[in-house]
Design an enzyme around this catalytic site. Structure first.
Site, PDB file in Angstrom:
ATOM      1  N   ASP A 149       0.851  -1.191   0.000  1.00 54.28           N
ATOM      2  CA  ASP A 149       0.000   0.000   0.000  1.00 54.28           C
ATOM      3  C   ASP A 149       0.896   1.254   0.000  1.00 54.28           C
ATOM      4  O   ASP A 149       1.430   1.648   1.034  1.00 54.28           O
ATOM      5  CB  ASP A 149      -0.894  -0.056   1.256  1.00 54.28           C
ATOM      6  CG  ASP A 149      -1.820   1.146   1.377  1.00 54.28           C
ATOM      7  OD1 ASP A 149      -1.626   2.154   0.665  1.00 54.28           O
ATOM      8  OD2 ASP A 149      -2.738   1.068   2.220  1.00 54.28           O
TER       9      ASP A 149
ATOM     10  N   SER B 139      16.779 -15.026  -1.828  1.00 59.27           N
ATOM     11  CA  SER B 139      16.690 -16.468  -1.534  1.00 59.27           C
ATOM     12  C   SER B 139      17.635 -17.233  -2.449  1.00 59.27           C
ATOM     13  O   SER B 139      17.926 -16.789  -3.566  1.00 59.27           O
ATOM     14  CB  SER B 139      15.261 -16.965  -1.781  1.00 59.27           C
ATOM     15  OG  SER B 139      15.191 -18.379  -1.638  1.00 59.27           O
TER      16      SER B 139
ATOM     17  N   TYR C  36       7.625 -17.603  -7.625  1.00 57.32           N
ATOM     18  CA  TYR C  36       8.336 -17.182  -6.410  1.00 57.32           C
ATOM     19  C   TYR C  36       9.838 -17.057  -6.706  1.00 57.32           C
ATOM     20  O   TYR C  36      10.467 -16.048  -6.382  1.00 57.32           O
ATOM     21  CB  TYR C  36       8.110 -18.181  -5.275  1.00 57.32           C
ATOM     22  CG  TYR C  36       8.967 -17.908  -4.060  1.00 57.32           C
ATOM     23  CD1 TYR C  36       8.623 -16.919  -3.145  1.00 57.32           C
ATOM     24  CD2 TYR C  36      10.154 -18.617  -3.835  1.00 57.32           C
ATOM     25  CE1 TYR C  36       9.418 -16.650  -2.032  1.00 57.32           C
ATOM     26  CE2 TYR C  36      10.952 -18.361  -2.725  1.00 57.32           C
ATOM     27  CZ  TYR C  36      10.579 -17.370  -1.832  1.00 57.32           C
ATOM     28  OH  TYR C  36      11.383 -17.101  -0.743  1.00 57.32           O
TER      29      TYR C  36
ATOM     30  N   LYS D  61      12.501 -13.678  -6.551  1.00 52.76           N
ATOM     31  CA  LYS D  61      13.738 -13.561  -5.776  1.00 52.76           C
ATOM     32  C   LYS D  61      14.930 -13.245  -6.692  1.00 52.76           C
ATOM     33  O   LYS D  61      15.876 -12.566  -6.278  1.00 52.76           O
ATOM     34  CB  LYS D  61      13.964 -14.836  -4.958  1.00 52.76           C
ATOM     35  CG  LYS D  61      12.925 -15.012  -3.848  1.00 52.76           C
ATOM     36  CD  LYS D  61      12.901 -13.802  -2.915  1.00 52.76           C
ATOM     37  CE  LYS D  61      11.983 -13.961  -1.734  1.00 52.76           C
ATOM     38  NZ  LYS D  61      12.016 -12.811  -0.810  1.00 52.76           N
TER      39      LYS D  61
HETATM   40  N1  LIG Z   1      11.519 -19.653   5.079  1.00 52.68           N
HETATM   41  C1  LIG Z   1      12.215 -19.964   3.998  1.00 52.68           C
HETATM   42  O1  LIG Z   1      12.387 -21.137   3.648  1.00 52.68           O
HETATM   43  C2  LIG Z   1      12.841 -18.856   3.183  1.00 52.68           C
HETATM   44  C3  LIG Z   1      13.988 -19.172   2.379  1.00 52.68           C
HETATM   45  C4  LIG Z   1      14.591 -18.148   1.640  1.00 52.68           C
HETATM   46  C5  LIG Z   1      14.089 -16.876   1.699  1.00 52.68           C
HETATM   47  N2  LIG Z   1      13.003 -16.591   2.462  1.00 52.68           N
HETATM   48  C6  LIG Z   1      12.527 -15.211   2.496  1.00 52.68           C
HETATM   49  O2  LIG Z   1      12.715 -14.688   3.788  1.00 52.68           O
HETATM   50  C7  LIG Z   1      11.743 -13.659   4.029  1.00 52.68           C
HETATM   51  C8  LIG Z   1      11.050 -13.932   5.351  1.00 52.68           C
HETATM   52  O3  LIG Z   1      10.375 -15.174   5.243  1.00 52.68           O
HETATM   53  P1  LIG Z   1       9.985 -16.068   6.509  1.00 52.68           P
HETATM   54  O4  LIG Z   1      10.299 -17.461   6.130  1.00 52.68           O
HETATM   55  O5  LIG Z   1      10.544 -15.493   7.752  1.00 52.68           O
HETATM   56  O6  LIG Z   1       8.386 -15.935   6.446  1.00 52.68           O
HETATM   57  P2  LIG Z   1       7.285 -15.664   7.569  1.00 52.68           P
HETATM   58  O7  LIG Z   1       5.979 -15.982   6.915  1.00 52.68           O
HETATM   59  O8  LIG Z   1       7.655 -16.339   8.841  1.00 52.68           O
HETATM   60  O9  LIG Z   1       7.396 -14.076   7.809  1.00 52.68           O
HETATM   61  C9  LIG Z   1       7.044 -13.152   6.823  1.00 52.68           C
HETATM   62  C10 LIG Z   1       6.431 -11.933   7.516  1.00 52.68           C
HETATM   63  O10 LIG Z   1       6.112 -10.985   6.497  1.00 52.68           O
HETATM   64  C11 LIG Z   1       4.850 -10.411   6.820  1.00 52.68           C
HETATM   65  N3  LIG Z   1       4.204  -9.886   5.623  1.00 52.68           N
HETATM   66  C12 LIG Z   1       3.682 -10.602   4.594  1.00 52.68           C
HETATM   67  N4  LIG Z   1       3.117  -9.774   3.701  1.00 52.68           N
HETATM   68  C13 LIG Z   1       3.300  -8.507   4.167  1.00 52.68           C
HETATM   69  C14 LIG Z   1       2.921  -7.226   3.696  1.00 52.68           C
HETATM   70  N5  LIG Z   1       2.218  -7.092   2.561  1.00 52.68           N
HETATM   71  N6  LIG Z   1       3.269  -6.134   4.414  1.00 52.68           N
HETATM   72  C15 LIG Z   1       3.963  -6.279   5.575  1.00 52.68           C
HETATM   73  N7  LIG Z   1       4.329  -7.469   6.082  1.00 52.68           N
HETATM   74  C16 LIG Z   1       3.998  -8.580   5.391  1.00 52.68           C
HETATM   75  C17 LIG Z   1       4.059 -11.567   7.444  1.00 52.68           C
HETATM   76  O11 LIG Z   1       2.953 -11.087   8.223  1.00 52.68           O
HETATM   77  C18 LIG Z   1       5.124 -12.264   8.267  1.00 52.68           C
HETATM   78  O12 LIG Z   1       5.175 -11.769   9.591  1.00 52.68           O
HETATM   79  C19 LIG Z   1      10.811 -13.668   2.823  1.00 52.68           C
HETATM   80  O13 LIG Z   1      11.188 -12.643   1.930  1.00 52.68           O
HETATM   81  C20 LIG Z   1      11.041 -15.028   2.207  1.00 52.68           C
HETATM   82  O14 LIG Z   1      10.764 -15.050   0.822  1.00 52.68           O
HETATM   83  C21 LIG Z   1      12.382 -17.555   3.226  1.00 52.68           C
END
Ligand SMILES: NC(=O)c1ccc[n+]([C@@H]2O[C@H](COP(=O)([O-])OP(=O)(O)OC[C@H]3O[C@@H](n4cnc5c(N)ncnc54)[C@H](O)[C@@H]3O)[C@@H](O)[C@H]2O)c1
Length: 248
Positions: A66, A139, A152, A156
């Site tokens: 937003d 990622s 996805y 990234k």
């Molecule tokens: N978990 C994995 O395996 C993994 C691996 C590589 C990269 N990542 C990346 O790491 C980052 C964090 O992921 P995670 O695993 O901690 O996920 P998670 O779901 O635990 O946390 C993501 C957070 O982002 C918030 N969020 C989502 N949409 C939003 C928005 N529109 N505005 C504000 N906040 C928002 C969610 O409420 C949540 O608290 C992400 O960018 C993800 O793509 C994750």
């Protein structure tokens, strides 16, 4: 000589998006432990408030998709040293052509447009201060993609390219821009990527990680702290793997 007891982020103000959960929470905890003031930013008000209270830090409920809300939030901030674009969403494994447009839009909006909004709002402040550090959470998916997660993975890859382009563009303003490529982490997102949860699915993912474990919020917090700190003063435009050797 530098004080060996000095906290690594002392005196710095940081914003961490998606800090209510997973990797973002790990980054926020590490930054606070290293002396930063951290704005916990998340769309999830309940978990965001809990995290902010636990760390005695301010919380802003924000949907990073937003633009008006992001611009208003930035208007309240006088000064930001560190911006961590961590919030992100995934989609469950599916053939590329079977992913619905709504799902594609959600991934593109949060993972790409959200970063654009935060950069649009905060780069002018960093330029005015002639300093800043931006850390984007990309990622290993952007470097070594797994089938079934194409849109996805592509988001990234976009984050990594945006990081390098921003680093080139903002270096004259003493603003550094880097990315982190975590491998799969045991956060709420993991079951989305795996398309469920079972010992077999976990073993399949772990089998692709030479160090044999999932990435933790602390692993990502440590890398983010380094990149955001003055220890990385000469580091810009890199995407650091925190992946236990996944992309080797
Ligand atoms: N978990 C994995 O395996 C993994 C691996 C590589 C990269 N990542 C990346 O790491 C980052 C964090 O992921 P995670 O695993 O901690 O996920 P998670 O779901 O635990 O946390 C993501 C957070 O982002 C918030 N969020 C989502 N949409 C939003 C928005 N529109 N505005 C504000 N906040 C928002 C969610 O409420 C949540 O608290 C992400 O960018 C993800 O793509 C994750």
């Amino acid at each position: 000589m530098n004080n060996p007891n000095a906290l690594r982020l002392a005196g710095k103000t940081a914003i961490v998006t998606g800090a209510a959960s997973g990797f973002g929470a790990g980054i926020a905890r590490k930054f606070v432990a290293e002396g930063a003031k951290v704005w916990i930013v998340d769309i999830d008000a309940t978990r965001g408030e809990i995290m902010a209270q636990a760390l005695s830090m301010p919380f802003a409920r924000l949907d990073i998709c937003d633009w008006a809300a992001v611009r208003n939030f930035a208007g309240l901030m006088e000064h930001v040293d560190i911006l961590v674009n961590n919030a992100g969403v995934g989609h469950t494994p599916a053939a590329a052509e079977d992913v619905e447009a709504d799902t594609f839009d959600r991934v593109a909006n949060v993972n790409m447009r959200g970063i654009y909004h935060l950069c649009r709002a905060f780069i002018p402040k960093m330029k005015a201060a002639r300093k800043g550090a931006i850390v984007n959470i990309a990622s290993t998916a952007g470097v070594r993609p797994r089938g079934g997660l194409t849109w996805y993975n592509a988001s990234k890859g976009w984050v990594i390219t945006a990081t390098k382009s921003l680093a080139a563009e903002l270096a004259p303003f003493n603003i550094r821009v880097n990315a982190i490529n975590p491998v799969a982490g045991d956060t709420p997102l993991l079951t989305t990527f795996m398309g469920g949860d079972s010992e077999e699915l976990r073993a399949k993912f772990l089998g692709t990680i030479p160090l044999g474990r999932f990435c933790s919020p602390e692993d990502v917090g440590g890398a983010a702290c380094y990149l955001a700190s003055d220890e990385a003063a000469m580091v810009t435009g890199v995407a650091i793997e925190v992946d236990g050797g996944r992309v080797l």
